[in-house]
Design an enzyme around this catalytic site. Structure first.
Site, PDB file in Angstrom:
ATOM      1  N   THR A 186      55.832  36.991  45.408  1.00  0.00           N
ATOM      2  CA  THR A 186      56.631  35.939  45.428  1.00  0.00           C
ATOM      3  C   THR A 186      55.661  34.796  45.083  1.00  0.00           C
ATOM      4  O   THR A 186      56.136  33.539  44.925  1.00  0.00           O
ATOM      5  CB  THR A 186      56.939  35.830  47.061  1.00  0.00           C
ATOM      6  OG1 THR A 186      55.921  35.506  47.689  1.00  0.00           O
ATOM      7  CG2 THR A 186      57.825  36.761  47.649  1.00  0.00           C
TER       8      THR A 186
ATOM      9  N   ASP B 194      33.379  31.130  45.520  1.00  0.00           N
ATOM     10  CA  ASP B 194      32.410  32.084  44.996  1.00  0.00           C
ATOM     11  C   ASP B 194      31.103  31.281  44.896  1.00  0.00           C
ATOM     12  O   ASP B 194      29.916  31.650  45.162  1.00  0.00           O
ATOM     13  CB  ASP B 194      32.754  32.497  43.598  1.00  0.00           C
ATOM     14  CG  ASP B 194      33.791  33.750  43.868  1.00  0.00           C
ATOM     15  OD1 ASP B 194      33.749  34.232  44.640  1.00  0.00           O
ATOM     16  OD2 ASP B 194      34.533  33.764  42.713  1.00  0.00           O
TER      17      ASP B 194
ATOM     18  N   ARG C 230      47.848  34.442  48.596  1.00  0.00           N
ATOM     19  CA  ARG C 230      49.140  34.267  47.940  1.00  0.00           C
ATOM     20  C   ARG C 230      49.810  35.830  47.805  1.00  0.00           C
ATOM     21  O   ARG C 230      49.122  36.859  47.090  1.00  0.00           O
ATOM     22  CB  ARG C 230      48.735  33.787  46.699  1.00  0.00           C
ATOM     23  CG  ARG C 230      50.159  32.944  46.116  1.00  0.00           C
ATOM     24  CD  ARG C 230      49.717  32.661  44.579  1.00  0.00           C
ATOM     25  NE  ARG C 230      48.882  31.667  44.297  1.00  0.00           N
ATOM     26  CZ  ARG C 230      48.998  31.143  43.021  1.00  0.00           C
ATOM     27  NH1 ARG C 230      50.026  31.038  42.667  1.00  0.00           N
ATOM     28  NH2 ARG C 230      48.017  30.356  42.828  1.00  0.00           N
TER      29      ARG C 230
ATOM     30  N   ASP D 243      35.037  28.299  41.057  1.00  0.00           N
ATOM     31  CA  ASP D 243      35.616  28.818  41.978  1.00  0.00           C
ATOM     32  C   ASP D 243      34.550  28.349  43.336  1.00  0.00           C
ATOM     33  O   ASP D 243      33.444  28.762  43.547  1.00  0.00           O
ATOM     34  CB  ASP D 243      35.762  30.475  42.131  1.00  0.00           C
ATOM     35  CG  ASP D 243      36.156  30.991  43.360  1.00  0.00           C
ATOM     36  OD1 ASP D 243      35.864  30.720  44.381  1.00  0.00           O
ATOM     37  OD2 ASP D 243      37.208  31.568  43.250  1.00  0.00           O
TER      38      ASP D 243
HETATM   39  N1  URA Z   1      40.248  27.058  43.762  1.00  0.00           N
HETATM   40  C1  URA Z   1      38.868  27.006  43.279  1.00  0.00           C
HETATM   41  O1  URA Z   1      38.029  27.263  44.056  1.00  0.00           O
HETATM   42  N2  URA Z   1      38.795  26.364  42.127  1.00  0.00           N
HETATM   43  C2  URA Z   1      39.752  25.798  41.457  1.00  0.00           C
HETATM   44  O2  URA Z   1      39.520  25.300  40.306  1.00  0.00           O
HETATM   45  C3  URA Z   1      41.105  26.176  41.791  1.00  0.00           C
HETATM   46  C4  URA Z   1      41.222  26.602  43.104  1.00  0.00           C
END
Ligand code: URA
Length: 209
Positions: free
Chosen positions: A108, A203, A104, A200
């Site tokens: 922008t 992760d 991202r 995440d």
């Molecule tokens: N990406 C992720 O890994 N977790 C989220 O909650 C949103 C986007």
């Protein structure tokens, strides 16, 4: 309008509970995501066309069925999409795999392509695009656009968990692409995380922070 399918198979929902649990460690998380991807792949491929064939059993000739030459492609969006590829390939080992990397742009806030390697014949394949967390939907919508611009004609989007905002974004941008999820959660928080979600996904899959 594209269809949204929430795959409510008890095994998918049971495993998703462990996937969400913050106590679940990397090894188990990875295994569970792979298992759920396989179970979701089983549901997503339910309508593949069959053709009649025959086979010689030890007793006689049997009239049977095989998948009618449909070519599939699996396209994970890097990096978290990688965690769902092997589960799908356990069902469809001959599927080709393409990869799309998007980041991202901090100014922008738009997704920008940094990597794209696809099977050469994507226009002939049904593509399953994999993005485990459909949060804002920006990356998934951009990946689907990128694939259409390179010739893709038939696509499905497979996610573990979606936010309503992400579903809306993809459906508005790509009314021809059906979406398959294990859960539609409540909302996004101010940091773009799905609530309640699982944290995440990248992760947790790769043990990074
Ligand atoms: N990406 C992720 O890994 N977790 C989220 O909650 C949103 C986007």
């Amino acid at each position: 309008m594209s269809q949204l399918y929430v795959l409510d198979h008890p095994l998918i929902q049971h495993k998703l509970t462990y996937i969400r649990d913050k106590q679940t460690g990397t090894k188990e998380f990875r295994e569970l995501v792979e298992e759920v991807a396989m179970l979701m792949g089983y549901e997503i491929t339910r309508n593949l066309p069959l053709e009649e064939t025959t086979v010689e059993t030890p007793v006689t000739t049997a009239k049977t069925y095989m998948i009618a030459g449909k070519k599939l492609g699996v396209i994970p969006i890097l990096r978290a999409g990688l965690g769902m590829v092997n589960g799908f390939l356990r069902l469809m080992p001959a599927a080709k795999v393409g990869h799309i990397g998007l980041y991202r742009d901090p100014e922008t806030l738009q997704p920008v392509e940094y990597y794209c390697k696809l099977p050469s014949d994507i226009e002939e394949r049904e593509l399953i695009v994999i993005d485990p967390m459909l949060a804002t939907g920006g990356s998934a919508a951009a990946a689907l656009t990128l694939l259409k611009n390179r010739g893709a004609k038939q696509m499905k989007l497979m996610c573990l968990i979606a936010a309503p905002e992400g579903v809306k974004t993809v459906q508005e941008a790509h009314p021809d692409v059906d979406i398959y999820v294990a859960s539609v959660d409540e909302m996004l928080n101010d940091h773009g995380y799905i609530i309640p979600g699982l944290g995440d996904a990248g992760d947790r899959l790769f043990g990074t922070k």
